[in-house]
Write a protein that holds these residues in place. Sequence first.
Motif, PDB file in Angstrom:
ATOM      1  N   GLU A   1      10.644  -4.018   3.803  1.00 44.65           N
ATOM      2  CA  GLU A   1      10.798  -3.296   2.535  1.00 44.65           C
ATOM      3  C   GLU A   1      11.159  -1.823   2.745  1.00 44.65           C
ATOM      4  O   GLU A   1      11.134  -1.036   1.787  1.00 44.65           O
ATOM      5  N   TRP A   2      11.478  -1.435   3.986  1.00 44.27           N
ATOM      6  CA  TRP A   2      11.725  -0.029   4.268  1.00 44.27           C
ATOM      7  C   TRP A   2      12.781   0.616   3.365  1.00 44.27           C
ATOM      8  O   TRP A   2      12.566   1.743   2.893  1.00 44.27           O
ATOM      9  N   PRO A   3      13.922  -0.021   3.054  1.00 42.02           N
ATOM     10  CA  PRO A   3      14.894   0.644   2.182  1.00 42.02           C
ATOM     11  C   PRO A   3      14.293   1.065   0.836  1.00 42.02           C
ATOM     12  O   PRO A   3      14.567   2.169   0.353  1.00 42.02           O
ATOM     13  N   GLU A   4      13.470   0.198   0.244  1.00 44.36           N
ATOM     14  CA  GLU A   4      12.819   0.547  -1.021  1.00 44.36           C
ATOM     15  C   GLU A   4      11.758   1.624  -0.805  1.00 44.36           C
ATOM     16  O   GLU A   4      11.639   2.567  -1.592  1.00 44.36           O
ATOM     17  N   ILE A   5      10.985   1.487   0.276  1.00 39.38           N
ATOM     18  CA  ILE A   5       9.964   2.485   0.586  1.00 39.38           C
ATOM     19  C   ILE A   5      10.600   3.852   0.806  1.00 39.38           C
ATOM     20  O   ILE A   5      10.089   4.883   0.336  1.00 39.38           O
TER      21      ILE A   5
ATOM     22  N   PHE B   1       0.830  -1.202   0.000  1.00 40.95           N
ATOM     23  CA  PHE B   1       0.000   0.000   0.000  1.00 40.95           C
ATOM     24  C   PHE B   1       0.864   1.251   0.000  1.00 40.95           C
ATOM     25  O   PHE B   1       0.629   2.184  -0.771  1.00 40.95           O
ATOM     26  N   ILE B   2       1.862   1.297   0.865  1.00 41.65           N
ATOM     27  CA  ILE B   2       2.698   2.499   0.988  1.00 41.65           C
ATOM     28  C   ILE B   2       3.468   2.748  -0.304  1.00 41.65           C
ATOM     29  O   ILE B   2       3.568   3.892  -0.771  1.00 41.65           O
ATOM     30  N   MET B   3       3.993   1.694  -0.915  1.00 40.05           N
ATOM     31  CA  MET B   3       4.737   1.871  -2.165  1.00 40.05           C
ATOM     32  C   MET B   3       3.823   2.357  -3.281  1.00 40.05           C
ATOM     33  O   MET B   3       4.216   3.208  -4.090  1.00 40.05           O
TER      34      MET B   3
ATOM     35  N   MET C   1       9.631   7.195  -1.047  1.00 45.96           N
ATOM     36  CA  MET C   1       9.133   8.314  -0.245  1.00 45.96           C
ATOM     37  C   MET C   1       9.932   9.580  -0.513  1.00 45.96           C
ATOM     38  O   MET C   1       9.370  10.677  -0.661  1.00 45.96           O
ATOM     39  N   GLU C   2      11.268   9.462  -0.579  1.00 48.33           N
ATOM     40  CA  GLU C   2      12.098  10.634  -0.826  1.00 48.33           C
ATOM     41  C   GLU C   2      11.860  11.195  -2.222  1.00 48.33           C
ATOM     42  O   GLU C   2      11.847  12.426  -2.410  1.00 48.33           O
TER      43      GLU C   2
END
Length: 342
Positions: free
Chosen positions: A263-267, A165-167, A271-272
């Motif tokens: 998946e935070w590194p990709e997110i 969802f976030i991606m 995000m940036e």
Amino acid sequence: MSENISANPLVSFCFTTFKRGAILKSTLESIRLQGYTNYEVIVSDNDPEASGRHFVESMNDPRFKYFSNGQNLGMKPSFNKSLERSSGEYIVMIADDDPVYPDMLQTLIDLRASHPGYGMYMGGCDWFCADKDVAKQYKLDVGTNSCISNEHDLNFVQIFTPSDFIMNLFTFRIFSHFLWSTCIVKREILVKLGGIPDYGTPFLGDYAYMSVSSTQGVVVLNRSLGCQTIHKENFGRNQNEQLPVLTRNFPVYMESKLSYLPEWPEIKQLMERFFGLWITGHMAFLHHYYKKNGLDNKSLVEAEQEVMKTGFVNRFRIKYQLKKNTPALHDFIVKAKKLIKG
């Protein structure tokens, strides 16, 4: 079929307001038109003179509850006051100028019934603009502008894990724009988070809210359930001093809440990129807006200098200069790239 009104509402609409009684009343009326009736409305008023009281009490409905904050707490703390004062299992955070459609709640309750067990149920939104000059500046039509996806049929349902969802949120693959008042979120999620995101400014609060509220998965319906009113008084045109605050604090807040995801590194990269495009686009819009209206842009120039010191924003400096100084050329290049990609 709607549940009966009870002492334990399933849904709480959480408002903040400040000296916008007529606008507030219009949005309250949109809630009173809901076909689903087991809800409450919590209005927290930042006006020390309690000017919103009359408009809430004029609804003459025990579900509509007014609270004076006694002072101007600011937008986010006032929203969190409404959350504290609420009792529903699900929460709708709603701005006082963003009315919802009469079938909004019933549609989301039906979505919950057909796809149980998730933390957020979301529909799309429209943008509504009555001012031709504002519409031109936003490149909108006068009247209703749909923000739902053209990649799916109307009423198409998608189910997302938090990471997916976030991606998709940060790459606009779900909707072109989002409105937090067209979704219901489990209250327990927001309480566990410590309330709605508060990192020193309301800017991008909707994206932060939807991202961190996705912890139990999200069900999305491709259908407009409310509209954002685009007008001359929208937040963001006179709060330039908050843009550096946003640039410093938004990424830090997001990492503090989402770094638990594998998946935070990709997110983080997505995000940036989203943030860089959003804030440079917003500043370019403000430069044109101030010039057209003959307004002093000193505070914007100062904010711009601070914001562009951030590396992941500065990557978009060429695109920003094009949007700011030669918008027609920028738009031509964007269209040409789309044609090349097919």
